[in-house]
Design an enzyme around this catalytic site. Structure first.
Site, mmCIF file in Angstrom:
data_model
loop_
_atom_site.group_PDB
_atom_site.id
_atom_site.type_symbol
_atom_site.label_atom_id
_atom_site.label_comp_id
_atom_site.label_asym_id
_atom_site.label_seq_id
_atom_site.Cartn_x
_atom_site.Cartn_y
_atom_site.Cartn_z
ATOM 1 C CE LYS A 22 -9.830 -42.631 -121.966
ATOM 2 N NZ LYS A 22 -10.175 -41.272 -121.476
ATOM 3 N NE ARG A 27 -8.027 -43.024 -131.566
ATOM 4 C CZ ARG A 27 -7.849 -42.363 -130.435
ATOM 5 N NH1 ARG A 27 -8.239 -42.893 -129.289
ATOM 6 N NH2 ARG A 27 -7.299 -41.157 -130.429
ATOM 7 C CG ASP A 49 -14.803 -42.765 -120.397
ATOM 8 O OD1 ASP A 49 -15.680 -42.456 -119.560
ATOM 9 O OD2 ASP A 49 -13.838 -42.033 -120.681
ATOM 10 C CG ASN A 93 -16.489 -36.168 -117.958
ATOM 11 O OD1 ASN A 93 -16.453 -35.411 -118.944
ATOM 12 N ND2 ASN A 93 -15.781 -35.939 -116.867
ATOM 13 N N GLY A 95 -15.091 -38.345 -123.339
ATOM 14 C CA GLY A 95 -14.657 -37.573 -124.504
ATOM 15 C C GLY A 95 -14.390 -38.475 -125.699
ATOM 16 N NE ARG A 123 -13.520 -33.264 -121.268
ATOM 17 C CZ ARG A 123 -13.224 -34.565 -121.351
ATOM 18 N NH1 ARG A 123 -14.024 -35.448 -120.775
ATOM 19 N NH2 ARG A 123 -12.157 -34.971 -122.000
ATOM 20 C CD GLN A 172 -10.848 -37.016 -126.839
ATOM 21 O OE1 GLN A 172 -11.986 -36.565 -126.775
ATOM 22 N NE2 GLN A 172 -10.284 -37.654 -125.834
ATOM 23 C CB SER A 198 -2.326 -35.262 -127.789
ATOM 24 O OG SER A 198 -2.576 -34.294 -126.828
ATOM 25 C CG ASP A 317 -4.513 -38.912 -120.828
ATOM 26 O OD1 ASP A 317 -4.747 -37.696 -120.618
ATOM 27 O OD2 ASP A 317 -5.260 -39.645 -121.489
ATOM 28 C CD GLU A 345 -11.082 -37.430 -118.235
ATOM 29 O OE1 GLU A 345 -10.240 -36.569 -118.580
ATOM 30 O OE2 GLU A 345 -11.145 -38.569 -118.743
ATOM 31 N NE ARG A 348 -7.152 -35.404 -116.283
ATOM 32 C CZ ARG A 348 -7.147 -36.424 -117.142
ATOM 33 N NH1 ARG A 348 -6.300 -36.441 -118.152
ATOM 34 N NH2 ARG A 348 -7.989 -37.408 -116.986
ATOM 35 C CG HIS A 389 -9.978 -41.689 -115.113
ATOM 36 N ND1 HIS A 389 -9.369 -42.445 -116.060
ATOM 37 C CD2 HIS A 389 -10.144 -40.471 -115.698
ATOM 38 C CE1 HIS A 389 -9.182 -41.742 -117.162
ATOM 39 N NE2 HIS A 389 -9.648 -40.539 -116.970
ATOM 40 N NE ARG A 390 -5.731 -40.690 -117.948
ATOM 41 C CZ ARG A 390 -5.716 -42.012 -118.138
ATOM 42 N NH1 ARG A 390 -5.155 -42.805 -117.260
ATOM 43 N NH2 ARG A 390 -6.260 -42.531 -119.213
ATOM 44 C CE LYS A 415 -14.091 -39.916 -117.979
ATOM 45 N NZ LYS A 415 -13.546 -40.052 -119.310
#
Ligand code: DC
Length: 650
Positions: A22, A27, A49, A93, A95, A123, A172, A198, A317, A345, A348, A389-390, A415
């Protein structure tokens, strides 16, 4: 609510071809759009997404073509800012679409309205907006300050200076700035304020920008220089790697469920930080092997993963997968430095804690950490997925603890991985079930018990649960048509099955439940939907390794519709009445052949005519008529079926 029931699983083994990443897909799409020239993108991820990004680019005047029957696209770059200067974009959704598009559009000299789903509006995006405002961008919050939706207007953009952006909420924001700033045409220095989280995601951004002709230098991930006069140029063809975060579920499945499970599409040459999930798995005891374009994981020799205490900031993630893998560890596990989970999302950390508790774990939740103490036995549970999704993908792993699990709203995996559950089913082996259904006194009980014994499998005589409900009702003076009271009794039955005996509380009622009054009572309570519902989970819980032989009326239809072997075992009413008569006489119980026959016929009629779970041969069930067959032959017949399907050694 839509749900998916995953059966208890015995093991995981096999190979999965991963869908595209993703992070890379969105990108590459944006970079290709801003580039001069056409980019041929191969193996793009097909997911919600990415759809959001593709739709947005189309609206913004970017011409792209999907090559039918493939995941390949041709994107005709616009060579700079977007040509469409007035647009409304809905970004769901996503991001990875919302943040980079905000930055690129803020520098595109147009009027743009950007919105998403309700969660997207919760968010944060304030740090990115603050950074863009420093170079003159005109951005307004249309809802709450610091959050989407946004209104962007044409503005006098001033490159050539320093932009400061926070790095400790979401990486991000920095990615979005980095990708957009070449649009200013001037050198811009970005200074990251606060610890950059990250980091591997920033590495992906820099790597892809370089492939599109813009090389950003940085010092210690704190100061980045986007060169002046930079222009994106198509590199021609770009292959999208498999998604390393998606790989984590399969690798964990291998580490928990024996393995080896191999994923193809990522490996040692990957630019995605989440491949380092494999290292984490190795650290907690799994066997991991890796090639250029594949990774493989299997369980530790000891069987159980090791308890861990890990800083997981670099793989936020994939770290979610470790939170669920912790259920299979040999002690309490700590996941540290995961504060970014709270702005994903869903929150979490909170979601993970709530759902892990449902399966029996003890969970301590902090601002930026989770402590998970695995339970001795996983409990079957219904998992909420929070449109994340996760969450859905992670919790599929619970089933590898030979534990059934219901995943609510399973489609949320679209997603990033629309075919997730099919791919998962392709590498796991459910606890096998032999379902034997048939009318009363057809010999199912004897055949079922003998088959289970021969295989060394569990045995469920589901009729005894209805008989126990009836017996319990009679003992407690509950009317046999009081549905609510009977359902309450059924769901709280203190029933136990020890050896071949049936216990109610501490009393052995094996013989009592076979008496005619219980037979008749059972067939009456069995027509009540609430009673059947109350016994549903209890029956499914008999599905434990190495396998289950379940007999009744609806084993192959309602309770175990996915049973590997289904048998419809029957015999003529006369033959069945005679068998029951003999049984009763042998036990010294009073019996009359005539009335047994009469009762059987009535019960058959009631079982077949009832609205819920009527007794019927399933289309995929094998008919076994034992009218002129002895028990040994019937048992041999079923065992042949089981072995013929490779479910037990021959
Ligand atoms: O198989 P049995 O005779 O012990 O079953 C007793 C009653 O329970 C019978 O009337 C049908 C009912 N039953 C049912 O409705 N569904 C099952 N899965 C098993 C039994």
């Amino acid at each position: 609510m839509d749900y998916l029931d995953l059966p208890p699983l015995l093991e995981a083994r096999g190979t999965v071809r991963l869908p595209g990443s993703k992070s890379i897909s969105n990108r590459v799409l944006l970079l290709a759009a801003l580039s001069e020239g056409e980019t041929h993108i191969r193996d793009l991820l097909a997911s919600d997404d990415v759809e959001r990004m593709l739709d947005a680019l189309r609206i913004l005047g970017v011409d792209w073509v999907h090559e039918a029957g493939t995941n390949d696209y041709r994107v005709h770059g616009v060579g700079g800012a977007f040509p469409v200067k007035d647009a409304e974009l809905f970004l769901g959704n996503a991001g990875t679409a919302f943040r980079p598009l905000t930055a690129a559009l803020a520098l595109s000299g147009g009027r743009y309205h950007l919105s998403g789903v309700a969660r997207m509006h919760e968010r944060p995006i304030g740090d990115l907006v603050d950074a863009l405002r420093q170079i003159g961008a005109d951005i307004d919050y249309l809802g709450n300050d610091g959050f989407p939706p946004l209104q962007l207007r044409p503005a006098d953009i001033r490159g050539g200076g320093v932009v400061r952006v926070r790095g400790d909420v979401s990486s991000q924001f920095l990615t979005a700035l980095l990708m957009a700033l070449p649009l200013t045409g001037e050198e811009v220095v970005i200074e990251v304020v606060g610890e950059l989280i990250s980091r591997p995601y920033i590495a992906i951004t820099l790597d892809l920008m370089a492939r599109f002709g813009v090389s950003v230098t940085h010092q210690d991930w704190e100061r980045f220089v986007v060169p002046g006069n930079a222009r994106y140029r198509s590199p021609g063809t770009v292959y999208v790697e498999g998604d390393a975060s998606s790989a984590s579920y399969f690798l964990a499945a291998g580490a928990i469920g024996g393995g080896p499970v191999r994923v193809e599409g990522v490996g040692s040459s990957s630019i995605q930080g989440d491949v380092r999930f494999a290292e984490a798995l190795q650290q907690i005891g799994a066997h991991v092997a890796m090639g250029d374009n594949w990774i493989e994981a299997s369980a530790p020799v000891s069987g159980r993963l090791h308890a861990f205490d890990l800083d997981l900031n670099h793989i936020p993630d994939a770290a979610m997968t470790l939170a669920v893998a912790a259920l299979f560890a040999d002690g309490p596990c700590r996941l540290r430095n995961i504060a970014s989970w709270r702005v994903k999302e869903t929150d979490r950390i909170a979601a993970m804690a709530t759902e892990l508790r449902k399966v029996g774990a003890v969970v301590e939740e902090g601002a930026d950490y989770l402590c998970v103490t695995p339970p001795a036995h996983l409990q079957p549970a219904t998992i909420d997925t929070y449109d994340d999704h996760r969450m859905a993908m992670c919790f599929s792993l619970v089933s590898l603890g030979e534990c059934r699990v219901r995943i609510n709203d399973p489609k949320c995996v679209n997603k990033t991985f629309p075919g997730y559950f099919e791919a998962f089913a392709g590498v796991v082996r459910p606890v096998p079930v032999v379902a034997i259904d048939g009318p009363s006194a057809s010999g199912k009980g004897t055949v079922g018990a003998r088959v289970a014994e021969a295989l060394g499998w569990q045995h469920l005589d589901s009729g005894s649960l209805y008989r126990l409900t009836a017996l319990s009702a009679i003992q407690k003076g509950v009317e046999l048509d009081d549905e609510a009271a009977l359902a309450a009794l059924a769901s709280a039955l203190p029933a136990r099955f020890v050896g071949g005996n049936v216990l109610l509380g501490e009393v052995d009622v094996s013989d009592e439940i076979r008496e005619e009054v219980c037979s008749v009572g059972a067939s009456r309570v069995a027509v009540l939907p609430a009673v059947r519902a109350a016994l549903f989970g209890r029956q499914r819980d008999f599905r434990k390794g190495p396998g289950l032989v379940a007999e009744g009326r609806d084993m192959g239809s309602a309770i175990f519709p996915d049973a590997e072997v289904k048998v419809f075992l029957t015999a003529s009413a006369e033959a069945r009445a005679e068998r029951r008569y003999k049984q009763l006489i042998e036990k010294g119980l009073p019996a009359k052949l005539e009335s047994l026959m009469q009762d059987l016929r009535e019960r058959d009629a009631r079982d077949a005519a009832r609205a819920v779970a009527p007794l019927q041969q399933q289309p995929d069930a094998v008919l076994l008529d034992t009218t002129s067959m002895d028990v040994d032959a019937a048992v041999a017949f079923v065992l042949d079926l089981v072995r013929g399907r490779g479910l037990a050694p021959g």
